[in-house]
Design a protein around this motif. Structure first.
Motif, mmCIF file in Angstrom:
data_model
loop_
_atom_site.group_PDB
_atom_site.id
_atom_site.type_symbol
_atom_site.label_atom_id
_atom_site.label_comp_id
_atom_site.label_asym_id
_atom_site.label_seq_id
_atom_site.Cartn_x
_atom_site.Cartn_y
_atom_site.Cartn_z
ATOM 1 N N GLY A 103 -16.106 -1.837 5.669
ATOM 2 C CA GLY A 103 -16.018 -1.062 6.687
ATOM 3 C C GLY A 103 -14.431 -0.547 6.967
ATOM 4 N N ALA A 104 -13.886 -0.313 5.871
ATOM 5 C CA ALA A 104 -12.199 0.081 5.854
ATOM 6 C C ALA A 104 -12.131 1.529 5.451
ATOM 7 C CB ALA A 104 -11.745 -0.851 4.386
ATOM 8 N N ALA A 105 -13.134 2.486 5.867
ATOM 9 C CA ALA A 105 -12.557 3.579 5.703
ATOM 10 C C ALA A 105 -12.562 4.649 7.123
ATOM 11 C CB ALA A 105 -13.404 4.466 4.823
ATOM 12 N N GLY A 106 -12.936 3.701 8.049
ATOM 13 C CA GLY A 106 -12.625 4.495 9.454
ATOM 14 C C GLY A 106 -11.062 4.498 9.897
ATOM 15 N N ILE A 107 -10.819 4.590 11.014
ATOM 16 C CA ILE A 107 -9.527 4.790 11.444
ATOM 17 C C ILE A 107 -9.082 3.521 12.256
ATOM 18 C CG2 ILE A 107 -9.455 7.298 11.663
ATOM 19 C CD1 ILE A 107 -9.848 7.033 14.790
ATOM 20 N N GLY A 108 -9.997 2.505 12.163
ATOM 21 C CA GLY A 108 -10.007 1.508 12.968
ATOM 22 C C GLY A 108 -9.317 0.106 12.092
ATOM 23 N N ILE A 109 -9.529 -1.037 12.658
ATOM 24 C CA ILE A 109 -9.133 -2.199 12.198
ATOM 25 C C ILE A 109 -9.381 -2.637 10.712
ATOM 26 C CG2 ILE A 109 -11.075 -3.704 12.656
ATOM 27 C CD1 ILE A 109 -9.045 -5.794 13.601
ATOM 28 N N GLY A 110 -10.556 -2.217 10.101
ATOM 29 C CA GLY A 110 -10.715 -2.360 8.642
ATOM 30 C C GLY A 110 -9.723 -1.595 8.005
ATOM 31 N N GLN A 111 -9.462 -0.464 7.981
ATOM 32 C CA GLN A 111 -8.275 0.439 7.472
ATOM 33 C C GLN A 111 -6.845 -0.245 7.557
ATOM 34 O OE1 GLN A 111 -6.184 4.517 6.968
ATOM 35 N NE2 GLN A 111 -8.359 4.691 7.550
ATOM 36 N N ALA A 112 -6.701 -0.808 8.630
ATOM 37 C CA ALA A 112 -5.254 -1.376 9.011
ATOM 38 C C ALA A 112 -5.351 -2.871 8.050
ATOM 39 C CB ALA A 112 -5.123 -1.792 10.488
ATOM 40 N N ILE A 113 -6.394 -3.401 8.163
ATOM 41 C CA ILE A 113 -6.253 -5.046 7.236
ATOM 42 C C ILE A 113 -6.087 -4.488 5.882
ATOM 43 C CG2 ILE A 113 -7.957 -6.753 6.788
ATOM 44 C CD1 ILE A 113 -9.095 -6.577 9.520
ATOM 45 N N ALA A 114 -6.981 -3.441 5.505
ATOM 46 C CA ALA A 114 -6.568 -3.086 3.931
ATOM 47 C C ALA A 114 -5.243 -2.708 3.702
ATOM 48 C CB ALA A 114 -7.652 -2.104 3.681
ATOM 49 N N ARG A 115 -4.743 -1.900 4.597
ATOM 50 C CA ARG A 115 -3.293 -1.746 4.365
ATOM 51 C C ARG A 115 -2.204 -2.908 4.382
ATOM 52 N NH1 ARG A 115 -3.122 1.909 7.846
ATOM 53 N NH2 ARG A 115 -3.418 3.791 6.419
ATOM 54 N N ARG A 116 -2.416 -3.536 5.117
ATOM 55 C CA ARG A 116 -1.720 -4.826 5.219
ATOM 56 C C ARG A 116 -1.859 -5.654 4.127
ATOM 57 N NH1 ARG A 116 1.724 -7.583 8.958
ATOM 58 N NH2 ARG A 116 2.511 -9.444 7.754
ATOM 59 N N LEU A 117 -3.146 -5.965 3.681
ATOM 60 C CA LEU A 117 -3.280 -6.787 2.522
ATOM 61 C C LEU A 117 -2.540 -6.072 1.159
ATOM 62 C CD1 LEU A 117 -6.919 -7.714 3.079
ATOM 63 C CD2 LEU A 117 -5.184 -9.148 3.142
ATOM 64 N N ALA A 118 -2.826 -4.627 1.229
ATOM 65 C CA ALA A 118 -2.197 -4.064 0.116
ATOM 66 C C ALA A 118 -0.685 -4.073 0.260
ATOM 67 C CB ALA A 118 -2.642 -2.633 -0.123
ATOM 68 N N THR A 119 -0.206 -3.786 1.142
ATOM 69 C CA THR A 119 1.372 -3.920 1.371
ATOM 70 C C THR A 119 1.906 -5.420 1.161
ATOM 71 O OG1 THR A 119 1.195 -2.354 3.283
ATOM 72 C CG2 THR A 119 3.354 -3.878 3.139
ATOM 73 N N ASP A 120 1.123 -6.352 1.451
ATOM 74 C CA ASP A 120 1.417 -7.770 1.063
ATOM 75 C C ASP A 120 1.031 -8.250 -0.396
ATOM 76 O OD1 ASP A 120 2.554 -8.222 3.328
ATOM 77 O OD2 ASP A 120 1.024 -9.243 4.242
ATOM 78 N N GLY A 121 0.641 -7.069 -1.200
ATOM 79 C CA GLY A 121 0.776 -7.282 -2.693
ATOM 80 C C GLY A 121 -0.702 -7.551 -3.035
ATOM 81 N N ALA A 122 -1.756 -8.028 -2.357
ATOM 82 C CA ALA A 122 -3.001 -8.081 -2.937
ATOM 83 C C ALA A 122 -3.824 -6.574 -3.361
ATOM 84 C CB ALA A 122 -4.061 -8.461 -1.719
ATOM 85 N N ALA A 123 -4.457 -6.907 -4.671
ATOM 86 C CA ALA A 123 -5.339 -5.863 -4.838
ATOM 87 C C ALA A 123 -6.524 -5.753 -3.982
ATOM 88 C CB ALA A 123 -5.857 -6.144 -6.293
ATOM 89 N N VAL A 124 -6.788 -4.476 -3.531
ATOM 90 C CA VAL A 124 -7.851 -4.338 -2.426
ATOM 91 C C VAL A 124 -8.830 -3.641 -2.719
ATOM 92 C CG1 VAL A 124 -8.055 -3.493 -0.058
ATOM 93 C CG2 VAL A 124 -6.007 -4.663 -0.653
ATOM 94 N N VAL A 125 -9.961 -3.961 -2.302
ATOM 95 C CA VAL A 125 -11.369 -3.201 -2.773
ATOM 96 C C VAL A 125 -11.803 -2.591 -1.330
ATOM 97 C CG1 VAL A 125 -13.742 -3.128 -3.325
ATOM 98 C CG2 VAL A 125 -12.191 -4.486 -4.570
#
Length: 101
Positions: A13-35
Motif C-alpha cells: 500500500g505504498a503508492a498512495g499519498i499516505g503513510i505507506g509512501q512516507a514509510i517507503a521514503r523514510r526507509l529508502a532515505t535511511d539506506g534500505a532497498a525498498v520494494v
C-alpha cells in the motif's frame, strides 16, 4: 531509524499519498532497498521512480493486490530473486468498506 544499508524493506500500500509512501521514503532515505507495492500499477510505477530519484536508493515497484495469495507469493519470489531477502515488512495495505451496519 538508523543506518539501513544492506537491508531490504517491502511496503504494501505504498503508492498512495499516505503513510505507506512516507514509510517507503523514510526507509529508502535511511539506506534500505525498498520494494514498493500497491494494487494501482501506474501509481506504483510513478512512486517507485519518484522515490528512486529523491533518495538515490534501490527502489523496485511491483503491483500487488494483497487479497490475491498467488500474487503475494509471486511478489515475494521476485523480491527474493532480485534482492535476496526481506528484512523489513510493512503491512500497510488496507481496504476501506463503507456502508450501513
Amino acid at each position: 531509524m538508523g543506518d539501513l544499508q544492506g537491508h531490504v524493506a517491502l511496503v504494501t500500500g505504498a503508492a498512495g499519498i499516505g503513510i505507506g509512501q512516507a514509510i517507503a521514503r523514510r526507509l529508502a532515505t535511511d539506506g534500505a532497498a525498498v520494494v514498493v507495492t500497491d494494487s494501482h500499477e501506474r501509481r506504483t510505477a510513478e512512486v517507485t521512480a519518484k522515490l528512486r530519484d529523491e533518495t538515490g536508493a534501490e527502489v523496485i515497484g511491483l503491483p500487488l493486490d494483497v487479497s490475491d495469495r498467488a500474487r503475494v507469493d509471486a511478489v515475494l519470489a521476485e523480491t527474493a530473486d532480485r534482492l535476496g531477502h526481506v528484512d523489513i515488512l510493512v503491512n500497510n495495505a488496507a481496504v476501506n468498506v463503507t456502508g450501513k451496519i
